[in-house]
Design an enzyme around this catalytic site. Structure first.
Site, mmCIF file in Angstrom:
data_model
loop_
_atom_site.group_PDB
_atom_site.id
_atom_site.type_symbol
_atom_site.label_atom_id
_atom_site.label_comp_id
_atom_site.label_asym_id
_atom_site.label_seq_id
_atom_site.Cartn_x
_atom_site.Cartn_y
_atom_site.Cartn_z
ATOM 1 N N HIS A 154 6.321 31.181 9.300
ATOM 2 C CA HIS A 154 7.433 30.117 9.295
ATOM 3 C C HIS A 154 7.983 30.483 10.761
ATOM 4 C CE1 HIS A 154 10.469 27.566 7.201
ATOM 5 N NE2 HIS A 154 11.053 27.968 8.540
ATOM 6 N N LYS B 109 5.232 19.827 6.637
ATOM 7 C CA LYS B 109 6.492 20.231 6.235
ATOM 8 C C LYS B 109 7.475 19.254 5.573
ATOM 9 C CE LYS B 109 9.766 23.212 5.923
ATOM 10 N NZ LYS B 109 10.800 24.180 6.793
ATOM 11 N N HIS C 191 11.063 30.199 2.849
ATOM 12 C CA HIS C 191 12.418 31.425 2.964
ATOM 13 C C HIS C 191 12.985 31.265 1.760
ATOM 14 C CE1 HIS C 191 13.879 27.110 3.847
ATOM 15 N NE2 HIS C 191 13.506 27.197 4.867
ATOM 16 N N HIS D 24 11.054 23.012 2.359
ATOM 17 C CA HIS D 24 12.381 23.541 2.589
ATOM 18 C C HIS D 24 13.133 23.108 1.117
ATOM 19 C CE1 HIS D 24 16.098 24.540 4.852
ATOM 20 N NE2 HIS D 24 16.576 23.995 3.772
ATOM 21 N N ASP E 41 11.286 32.531 9.973
ATOM 22 C CA ASP E 41 12.223 31.311 9.928
ATOM 23 C C ASP E 41 13.154 31.606 11.084
ATOM 24 O OD1 ASP E 41 13.317 29.174 9.630
ATOM 25 O OD2 ASP E 41 14.765 29.794 8.032
ATOM 26 N N HIS F 271 10.335 28.892 14.063
ATOM 27 C CA HIS F 271 10.995 27.677 15.009
ATOM 28 C C HIS F 271 10.858 28.029 16.584
ATOM 29 C CE1 HIS F 271 12.492 25.420 11.528
ATOM 30 N NE2 HIS F 271 12.723 26.755 10.904
HETATM 31 C C1 NCD Z 1 16.380 26.035 10.947
HETATM 32 C C2 NCD Z 1 16.216 25.450 12.417
HETATM 33 O O1 NCD Z 1 17.523 25.958 13.155
HETATM 34 O O2 NCD Z 1 15.571 24.735 12.940
HETATM 35 N N1 NCD Z 1 17.589 26.845 10.473
HETATM 36 C C3 NCD Z 1 17.841 27.650 9.633
HETATM 37 O O3 NCD Z 1 18.896 27.953 9.295
HETATM 38 N N2 NCD Z 1 16.825 28.164 8.749
HETATM 39 C C4 NCD Z 1 15.847 25.019 10.129
HETATM 40 C C5 NCD Z 1 15.375 25.660 8.728
HETATM 41 O O4 NCD Z 1 14.368 26.226 8.629
HETATM 42 O O5 NCD Z 1 16.222 25.168 7.742
HETATM 43 ZN ZN ZN Z 2 12.919 27.118 8.995
#
Ligand code: NCD
Ligand code: ZN
Length: 346
Positions: free
Chosen positions: A14, A100, A175, A137, A248, A16
């Site tokens: 996971h 997702k 998460h 999520h 995450d 970003h």
């Molecule tokens: C994530 C993001 O910034 O893209 N933020 C987070 O707090 N984890 C999005 C997400 O996974 O909820």
């Molecule tokens: Zn995330």
């Protein structure tokens, strides 16, 4: 005392990465440590088609030219108009590994998410047929529900009905942050897995307020009470194959975090496996790190385990105060602090 550990190269289930000029600043952090990463689709606009996912994948690869052994695994963003054909195309591409689900409005860039999951049940049936996992999520967005209770309420209102209604669908509860989520995963058959982040293993909700309000400790789902953190540590270090590594890691520019309305997300890619090693070490479970970090996720997704290895050494080092982030700065998790495990240079 163990002073080094060699494990099969881990994967991040996971992650970003954002897009554009910042990719070159952050992708190498992940690519240095992990063989594969499930890349989240919450760009602006979101990644909703296989064509977009393949283009995005190429931009990620171009951002880490020295890391040809790093493989981004792509995801599609589920919307009210995702089609069955798109799911089949995604599966056939070999590059898209999951879809997702963001409840609309739940977190960063989730406005295009689905408001009522039952409306897309026909698509979820196709995903079950195609063995395409749904990544959730898991938070309700109901303004009546306390922000600390949103995951537990999601289990009752959305996840339990979903598990009943779509029987063959593989689901990853992303998460997880609560004892409730741990217990649900433990009592559900194998098709429900869960990722656990380093921040939810290392910190409880006091960290958000320690020494004044700290926007760098704000993420979603938000940090929880100590009893929940302990349940997560127990789950991650238990050897149960349904719990696996997903950072995450979610970079935001410093000024977007340190603002009157700071964004949710913590950046951990710079030290991800090192942070997990610290958690496992403190729990006396270093011997279980490899399965959590390198086996359970691949097995859940039905992908081969990695062949090469990484070595971590017990050596203190200081996390930089910040990294470049395009024309801005990125403040990482643990900025300026000492960590006890270090990735050996290969
Ligand atoms: C994530 C993001 O910034 O893209 N933020 C987070 O707090 N984890 C999005 C997400 O996974 O909820
Ligand atoms: Zn995330």
């Amino acid at each position: 005392m163990i002073d080094n550990i060699t494990i099969t190269r881990p994967d991040d289930w996971h992650l970003h990465l954002r897009d554009g000029e910042v990719l070159a600043d952050i992708v190498p952090h992940t690519a240095r440590r992990f063989a594969r990463a499930i890349v989240m689709p919450n760009l602006k606009p979101p990644v909703t088609t296989t064509t977009q996912a393949l283009d995005y994948r190429q931009r990620i690869l171009d951002a880490a030219p020295g890391h040809s052994n790093f493989h981004p695994l792509m995801t599609l963003y589920l919307t009210g108009s995702t089609s069955a054909e798109e799911i089949r195309l995604a599966r056939a591409s070999g590059a898209v590994q999951a879809v997702k689900y963001y409840p609309a409005g739940a977190t960063t860039n989730s406005d295009a998410g689905v408001t009522d999951l039952t409306r897309v049940y026909p698509i979820l049936e196709v995903m079950a047929e195609e063995q395409m996992p749904l990544l959730v999520h898991g938070e309700v967005v109901d303004a009546q529900i306390d922000v600390f209770d949103r995951e537990a309420v999601f289990i009752e209102r959305v996840l339990l009905p979903l598990l009943q209604d779509i029987s063959g669908l593989k689901i990853v509860f992303e998460h997880i942050t609560t004892r409730d989520a741990v217990e649900l995963v433990k009592k559900t058959p194998q098709r429900l897995g869960a990722t656990i982040t380093p921040q939810h293993l290392l910190m409880n909700r006091n960290a958000i307020f320690q020494g004044g309000i700290n926007p760098h400790h704000y993420c979603l789902p938000v940090l929880k009470r100590e009893e929940h953190r302990l349940a997560l540590v127990e789950a991650a270090t238990s050897g149960d194959p349904r719990f696996f590594l997903g950072t995450d890691s979610a970079p935001h520019a410093r000024d977007a975090k340190e603002s009157a309305c700071g964004c949710a997300g913590m950046y951990s890619a710079h030290a991800a496996i090192e942070l997990y090693a610290q958690v496992f070490d403190e729990a006396g479970a270093l011997h279980r790190l490899e399965a959590f970090a390198s086996f359970h996720g691949a097995d859940f997704y039905g992908l081969p385990r990695n062949q090469d290895a990484i070595t971590l050494v017990r050596e203190s080092w200081r996390v930089p105060e910040h990294f470049h982030f395009g024309s801005s700065e990125l403040v990482p998790l643990g900025a300026g602090q000492m960590l006890s495990w270090k990735l050996a240079v290969q």
